[in-house]
Design a protein around this motif. Sequence first.
Motif, PDB file in Angstrom:
ATOM      1  N   LEU A 109      18.015  18.720  -4.248  1.00 20.19           N
ATOM      2  CA  LEU A 109      17.286  17.702  -3.501  1.00 20.19           C
ATOM      3  C   LEU A 109      18.246  16.951  -2.587  1.00 20.19           C
ATOM      4  CD1 LEU A 109      15.021  16.080  -6.265  1.00 20.19           C
ATOM      5  CD2 LEU A 109      14.384  17.828  -4.591  1.00 20.19           C
ATOM      6  N   LEU A 110      17.723  16.499  -1.460  1.00 22.65           N
ATOM      7  CA  LEU A 110      18.456  15.600  -0.583  1.00 22.65           C
ATOM      8  C   LEU A 110      18.441  14.196  -1.192  1.00 22.65           C
ATOM      9  CD1 LEU A 110      16.937  17.138   2.615  1.00 22.65           C
ATOM     10  CD2 LEU A 110      19.378  17.138   2.084  1.00 22.65           C
ATOM     11  N   PRO A 111      19.397  13.347  -0.818  1.00 20.24           N
ATOM     12  CA  PRO A 111      19.532  12.057  -1.506  1.00 20.24           C
ATOM     13  C   PRO A 111      18.251  11.232  -1.592  1.00 20.24           C
ATOM     14  CG  PRO A 111      21.506  12.485  -0.260  1.00 20.24           C
ATOM     15  CD  PRO A 111      20.542  13.601   0.084  1.00 20.24           C
ATOM     16  N   LYS A 112      17.590  10.974  -0.464  1.00 22.78           N
ATOM     17  CA  LYS A 112      16.397  10.135  -0.531  1.00 22.78           C
ATOM     18  C   LYS A 112      15.292  10.804  -1.341  1.00 22.78           C
ATOM     19  CE  LYS A 112      13.484  11.407   3.405  1.00 22.78           C
ATOM     20  NZ  LYS A 112      13.842  12.820   3.281  1.00 22.78           N
ATOM     21  N   GLN A 128       0.803  -1.214   0.000  1.00 19.36           N
ATOM     22  CA  GLN A 128       0.000   0.000   0.000  1.00 19.36           C
ATOM     23  C   GLN A 128       0.842   1.274   0.000  1.00 19.36           C
ATOM     24  OE1 GLN A 128      -3.273  -0.021   2.948  1.00 19.36           O
ATOM     25  NE2 GLN A 128      -2.715  -2.156   3.371  1.00 19.36           N
ATOM     26  N   ALA A 129       2.063   1.173   0.524  1.00 14.48           N
ATOM     27  CA  ALA A 129       2.874   2.391   0.668  1.00 14.48           C
ATOM     28  C   ALA A 129       4.349   2.030   0.691  1.00 14.48           C
ATOM     29  CB  ALA A 129       2.498   3.152   1.932  1.00 14.48           C
ATOM     30  N   ILE A 130       5.155   2.991   0.283  1.00  4.08           N
ATOM     31  CA  ILE A 130       6.615   2.898   0.367  1.00  4.08           C
ATOM     32  C   ILE A 130       7.114   4.070   1.198  1.00  4.08           C
ATOM     33  CG2 ILE A 130       8.784   2.943  -0.923  1.00  4.08           C
ATOM     34  CD1 ILE A 130       7.271   1.770  -3.305  1.00  4.08           C
ATOM     35  N   GLY A 131       7.931   3.783   2.186  1.00  2.00           N
ATOM     36  CA  GLY A 131       8.551   4.834   2.990  1.00  2.00           C
ATOM     37  C   GLY A 131      10.027   4.949   2.662  1.00  2.00           C
ATOM     38  N   LEU A 132      10.569   6.149   2.792  1.00  2.00           N
ATOM     39  CA  LEU A 132      11.953   6.421   2.419  1.00  2.00           C
ATOM     40  C   LEU A 132      12.767   6.905   3.612  1.00  2.00           C
ATOM     41  CD1 LEU A 132      11.325   8.377  -0.915  1.00  2.00           C
ATOM     42  CD2 LEU A 132      11.864   5.951  -0.651  1.00  2.00           C
ATOM     43  N   SER A 133      13.991   6.407   3.700  1.00  2.00           N
ATOM     44  CA  SER A 133      14.971   6.888   4.674  1.00  2.00           C
ATOM     45  C   SER A 133      16.277   7.065   3.919  1.00  2.00           C
ATOM     46  CB  SER A 133      15.136   5.874   5.801  1.00  2.00           C
ATOM     47  OG  SER A 133      16.258   6.170   6.614  1.00  2.00           O
ATOM     48  N   GLY A 134      17.150   7.924   4.440  1.00  4.39           N
ATOM     49  CA  GLY A 134      18.406   8.088   3.740  1.00  4.39           C
ATOM     50  C   GLY A 134      19.405   8.928   4.494  1.00  4.39           C
ATOM     51  N   HIS A 135      20.667   8.836   4.059  1.00  3.45           N
ATOM     52  CA  HIS A 135      21.715   9.670   4.652  1.00  3.45           C
ATOM     53  C   HIS A 135      21.399  11.138   4.361  1.00  3.45           C
ATOM     54  CE1 HIS A 135      23.615   9.817   0.607  1.00  3.45           C
ATOM     55  NE2 HIS A 135      23.509   8.502   0.584  1.00  3.45           N
TER      56      HIS A 135
END
Length: 479
Positions: free
Chosen positions: A149-152, A69-76
């Motif tokens: 933009l930030l990486p993620k 249903q959803a994708i969440g993003l995390s990143g440096h």
Amino acid sequence: MYIGLDLGTSGLKGIVMDDDQIILAEAHVSLTNERPFDGWSEQNPAAWIAATDTIMQTLKTKIDLSAVQAIGLSGHMHGAVLLDAEDTVLRPCILWNDTRSASEAATLDADPQFRALTGNIVFPGFTAPKLAWVKAHEPDIFKKMAKVLLPKDYLRLYLTGDYVAEMSDAAGTSWLDTGARDWSDALLAATDMSRDHMPRLVEGSEVSGQLRTALAQKWGVQASCVIAGGGGDNAASAVGVGVVKAGQAFVSLGTSGVLFAANDGYQPDADTAVHTFCHAVPNTWHQMGVILSATDALNWYGRFVGQDAAALTSQLGALQAPTKTQFLPYLGGERTPLNSASIRGAFTGLEHATDTAAGTRAVLEGVTYAIRDCRDALAKTGTKIDRLLAVGGGSQSKYWVEAIATALGTSVDLPVSGDFGGAFGAARLGQMAASGGGAELASAPQIHATIDPNPSLISAFDAGFARFKAGQAAVKDLT
């Protein structure tokens, strides 16, 4: 089901989580950094896109993704991806651990409005000084830049076709009014930027867009799949371990060490070198004390004595009073509270009786005192820690965790084994976004043990910390 994607410096990780927050599948793709000059650290964002497709195709072979249903993003955090008007990447991404913009950071930090509005020192790793460097050294690229933009969030552009950032990552740019949770026109203008260059902002647990139809079909994900705002790596990890409310905190004993505390109000004190950022959930902020050598210090010592970290700590037995030998864990500088790239570590109080075990204890105690230093720095801002959760490889040492509990006078919870990192937190944020829910979905993991302070040794650890501070002052005088 929900997917979490965590873009790390050394790799991209993806997990699939069900409605009960059980991890069903995972995949990982390694990434490499380029260091063309001393102090530089860069990556090609095209590698992130290729890695994302590989991750999704791999997950698709392991589990049916049609229920996602959803994708969440995390990143440096802090990276700078520069795009022209056609969304072409103009140069490699300048990463968080790139220090080329030290002079630009010092110039911006000397402008009092930066600390006043962001609540933080302008560190060389942050995004704004990177753009000041590009303007000074690569003016043609700066003129062509239409978006940063930030990486993620570059991954988000690929996934949704929209320019969006969220609060926790944006707070590490030196352009965000962290208390107001909005871009600062004044800070942008100070680097010849404007809101036109910036993505729009959402909260980490909000919907930021919908997955492109072509990608949904390619990966076998339902067409209605949404992309959550997500979070910077530490904020997402905090969601993963349920640290989302005032009084909650975790200590991460990895290569570096982090003391992360959630707050329900904005209470910065930049002079402490504590990072004060927005959290990945609404109306919440967080603060971090960061030390640069935690398990890294133990591994360093292990190379001297020819034993690995697990062997060294397994021989210690029950917690003892601190050794006469002191270790200052500043192998490559320090952040909180010293904010010094030049300070270096030391052993003091060595004597004939100092053996391998005493040296191991001294290293663990030195890192423990550095974490107490972070706790004290956070306390100066008004942050209160009611209870602490320990994660990371170093938390497998009961001796070390009991030393931390005793030195800080705070019980430390150890979660059941599992993955509570950025990808898991990102998946949780995806679940929040899909359900319209809030931080209650980010509950603490099941606890398998609680380590309480040893009351008979509290005064001895207090005295040891006093010696540590005296040694710290002596080392600072040498730099």
